[in-house]
Design an enzyme around this catalytic site. Sequence first.
Site, PDB file in Angstrom:
ATOM      1  N   LYS A 151      37.729  23.841  49.634  1.00  0.00           N
ATOM      2  CA  LYS A 151      38.877  24.641  50.090  1.00  0.00           C
ATOM      3  C   LYS A 151      40.052  23.736  50.487  1.00  0.00           C
ATOM      4  O   LYS A 151      41.220  24.110  50.312  1.00  0.00           O
ATOM      5  CB  LYS A 151      38.465  25.555  51.243  1.00  0.00           C
ATOM      6  CG  LYS A 151      37.448  26.626  50.846  1.00  0.00           C
ATOM      7  CD  LYS A 151      37.985  27.586  49.777  1.00  0.00           C
ATOM      8  CE  LYS A 151      37.045  28.747  49.495  1.00  0.00           C
ATOM      9  NZ  LYS A 151      37.569  29.712  48.527  1.00  0.00           N
ATOM     10  N   TYR A 163      31.808  23.031  51.072  1.00  0.00           N
ATOM     11  CA  TYR A 163      32.732  24.181  51.068  1.00  0.00           C
ATOM     12  C   TYR A 163      34.105  23.751  51.581  1.00  0.00           C
ATOM     13  O   TYR A 163      35.137  24.082  50.975  1.00  0.00           O
ATOM     14  CB  TYR A 163      32.144  25.291  51.951  1.00  0.00           C
ATOM     15  CG  TYR A 163      32.954  26.563  51.981  1.00  0.00           C
ATOM     16  CD1 TYR A 163      32.978  27.425  50.887  1.00  0.00           C
ATOM     17  CD2 TYR A 163      33.691  26.913  53.113  1.00  0.00           C
ATOM     18  CE1 TYR A 163      33.703  28.605  50.924  1.00  0.00           C
ATOM     19  CE2 TYR A 163      34.427  28.082  53.152  1.00  0.00           C
ATOM     20  CZ  TYR A 163      34.435  28.931  52.061  1.00  0.00           C
ATOM     21  OH  TYR A 163      35.166  30.095  52.095  1.00  0.00           O
TER      22      TYR A 163
HETATM   23  N1  LIG Z   1      34.145  36.348  53.706  1.00  0.00           N
HETATM   24  C1  LIG Z   1      34.611  35.337  54.425  1.00  0.00           C
HETATM   25  O1  LIG Z   1      34.287  35.188  55.608  1.00  0.00           O
HETATM   26  C2  LIG Z   1      35.583  34.364  53.825  1.00  0.00           C
HETATM   27  C3  LIG Z   1      36.301  33.520  54.683  1.00  0.00           C
HETATM   28  C4  LIG Z   1      37.202  32.601  54.147  1.00  0.00           C
HETATM   29  C5  LIG Z   1      37.380  32.542  52.774  1.00  0.00           C
HETATM   30  N2  LIG Z   1      36.654  33.365  51.956  1.00  0.00           N
HETATM   31  C6  LIG Z   1      36.867  33.251  50.516  1.00  0.00           C
HETATM   32  O2  LIG Z   1      37.188  34.516  49.984  1.00  0.00           O
HETATM   33  C7  LIG Z   1      36.667  34.632  48.671  1.00  0.00           C
HETATM   34  C8  LIG Z   1      35.776  35.880  48.576  1.00  0.00           C
HETATM   35  O3  LIG Z   1      34.758  35.771  49.562  1.00  0.00           O
HETATM   36  P1  LIG Z   1      33.679  36.932  49.778  1.00  0.00           P
HETATM   37  O4  LIG Z   1      33.151  36.734  51.160  1.00  0.00           O
HETATM   38  O5  LIG Z   1      34.233  38.225  49.368  1.00  0.00           O
HETATM   39  O6  LIG Z   1      32.546  36.453  48.743  1.00  0.00           O
HETATM   40  P2  LIG Z   1      31.281  37.222  48.134  1.00  0.00           P
HETATM   41  O7  LIG Z   1      31.014  38.499  48.831  1.00  0.00           O
HETATM   42  O8  LIG Z   1      30.188  36.207  48.088  1.00  0.00           O
HETATM   43  O9  LIG Z   1      31.787  37.534  46.647  1.00  0.00           O
HETATM   44  C9  LIG Z   1      32.056  36.442  45.811  1.00  0.00           C
HETATM   45  C10 LIG Z   1      32.621  36.942  44.515  1.00  0.00           C
HETATM   46  O10 LIG Z   1      32.848  35.788  43.683  1.00  0.00           O
HETATM   47  C11 LIG Z   1      32.262  36.051  42.428  1.00  0.00           C
HETATM   48  N3  LIG Z   1      31.853  34.833  41.723  1.00  0.00           N
HETATM   49  C12 LIG Z   1      30.958  33.903  42.099  1.00  0.00           C
HETATM   50  N4  LIG Z   1      30.816  32.989  41.133  1.00  0.00           N
HETATM   51  C13 LIG Z   1      31.655  33.367  40.123  1.00  0.00           C
HETATM   52  C14 LIG Z   1      31.957  32.831  38.854  1.00  0.00           C
HETATM   53  N5  LIG Z   1      31.367  31.725  38.388  1.00  0.00           N
HETATM   54  N6  LIG Z   1      32.869  33.475  38.083  1.00  0.00           N
HETATM   55  C15 LIG Z   1      33.454  34.607  38.511  1.00  0.00           C
HETATM   56  N7  LIG Z   1      33.191  35.177  39.720  1.00  0.00           N
HETATM   57  C16 LIG Z   1      32.301  34.548  40.498  1.00  0.00           C
HETATM   58  C17 LIG Z   1      31.050  36.942  42.722  1.00  0.00           C
HETATM   59  O11 LIG Z   1      30.673  37.611  41.540  1.00  0.00           O
HETATM   60  P3  LIG Z   1      29.139  38.029  41.218  1.00  0.00           P
HETATM   61  O12 LIG Z   1      28.947  39.374  41.891  1.00  0.00           O
HETATM   62  O13 LIG Z   1      29.094  38.088  39.747  1.00  0.00           O
HETATM   63  O14 LIG Z   1      28.258  36.961  41.800  1.00  0.00           O
HETATM   64  C18 LIG Z   1      31.662  37.857  43.772  1.00  0.00           C
HETATM   65  O15 LIG Z   1      32.412  38.881  43.177  1.00  0.00           O
HETATM   66  C19 LIG Z   1      35.933  33.326  48.386  1.00  0.00           C
HETATM   67  O16 LIG Z   1      36.783  32.438  47.712  1.00  0.00           O
HETATM   68  C20 LIG Z   1      35.617  32.812  49.767  1.00  0.00           C
HETATM   69  O17 LIG Z   1      35.432  31.416  49.809  1.00  0.00           O
HETATM   70  C21 LIG Z   1      35.765  34.270  52.448  1.00  0.00           C
END
Ligand SMILES: NC(=O)c1ccc[n+]([C@@H]2O[C@H](COP(=O)([O-])OP(=O)(O)OC[C@H]3O[C@@H](n4cnc5c(N)ncnc54)[C@H](OP(=O)(O)O)[C@@H]3O)[C@@H](O)[C@H]2O)c1
Length: 254
Positions: A163, A159
């Site tokens: 990033k 990861y």
């Molecule tokens: N939450 C945190 O703590 C955090 C911290 C730092 C950075 N981030 C970053 O913020 C972003 C969102 O995180 P989140 O926590 O909201 O993630 P999440 O709840 O796991 O949601 C991930 C999203 O990405 C979509 N996705 C996965 N594979 C895909 C693909 N092949 N094509 C299109 N969409 C796809 C999923 O769609 P499906 O529903 O179809 O699977 C879902 O809508 C990510 O890039 C993550 O790395 C998150």
Amino acid sequence: MDTVSFSLEGQVALVTGASRGIGHDLVLALAGAGAHTIAGVRRTDDAARLLAQVRAAGGSASAVALDVTDHASIEAAVAAVEADHGRIDVLVNNAGLGFNHDALDVTEADWDQIMDVNLKGLFFVTQAVARGMVARGYGRVVNLGSQAGEVGIRRHAVYSASKGGVDLLTKVLALEWAPHGVTVNTVAPTYAYTPGTADRLDDPAVAADILARIPTGRFASTADVAAAVLYLASPSSGMVTGTVLPVDGGWTAQ
Ligand SMILES: NC(=O)c1ccc[n+]([C@@H]2O[C@H](COP(=O)([O-])OP(=O)(O)OC[C@H]3O[C@@H](n4cnc5c(N)ncnc54)[C@H](OP(=O)(O)O)[C@@H]3O)[C@@H](O)[C@H]2O)c1
């Protein structure tokens, strides 16, 4: 003084991975700022409630099928949005995967799965959208990075590599497209409670360990992330490009 504007009135925005979590809430935020916002989702049915929520709040949104690991899907989605709306002004690369392993346990399949979405997918979506932005001389690209792309965190090898790669892509694309009015920036959050992190943050021991490392003493909210994205998506951030904006409560200040 020139007008300062954080409004996205009249603009067209695309958010990848908008079915849930941060991406879902970014659609609400961008539509709330006035953009017609397109939820990029793997299954368009997944966006029905979100679109209704946007419309109930007086905003404008639609959905497009978009799997960021599928080149044909990327090309079809960008073509469909450009056909329907004429252009894309703002791209938010939010789709991401974030499971963790001890480095000694990582398989090639784990590596490929995370890299294909977080880095390769992000690049090719950006390339497809930026063709139009560069041609028109305006665009805002905002990537979702992570604090794990800035500093080492145990069990985050793949990861973090993905990033960290987003950070460097941000700089290169910013340099190439700055002369064409297209900015490229990354927002790098700490932990936010989403479906993607719930299993970890629901564990009291894990949550306490993480909170002890966040100087502000709380997780990020999706609104914290949206505020940073909105700034970098706005017309007034045109002199900001190639940057990584931490939304991490001070995690990486340590
Ligand atoms: N939450 C945190 O703590 C955090 C911290 C730092 C950075 N981030 C970053 O913020 C972003 C969102 O995180 P989140 O926590 O909201 O993630 P999440 O709840 O796991 O949601 C991930 C999203 O990405 C979509 N996705 C996965 N594979 C895909 C693909 N092949 N094509 C299109 N969409 C796809 C999923 O769609 P499906 O529903 O179809 O699977 C879902 O809508 C990510 O890039 C993550 O790395 C998150």
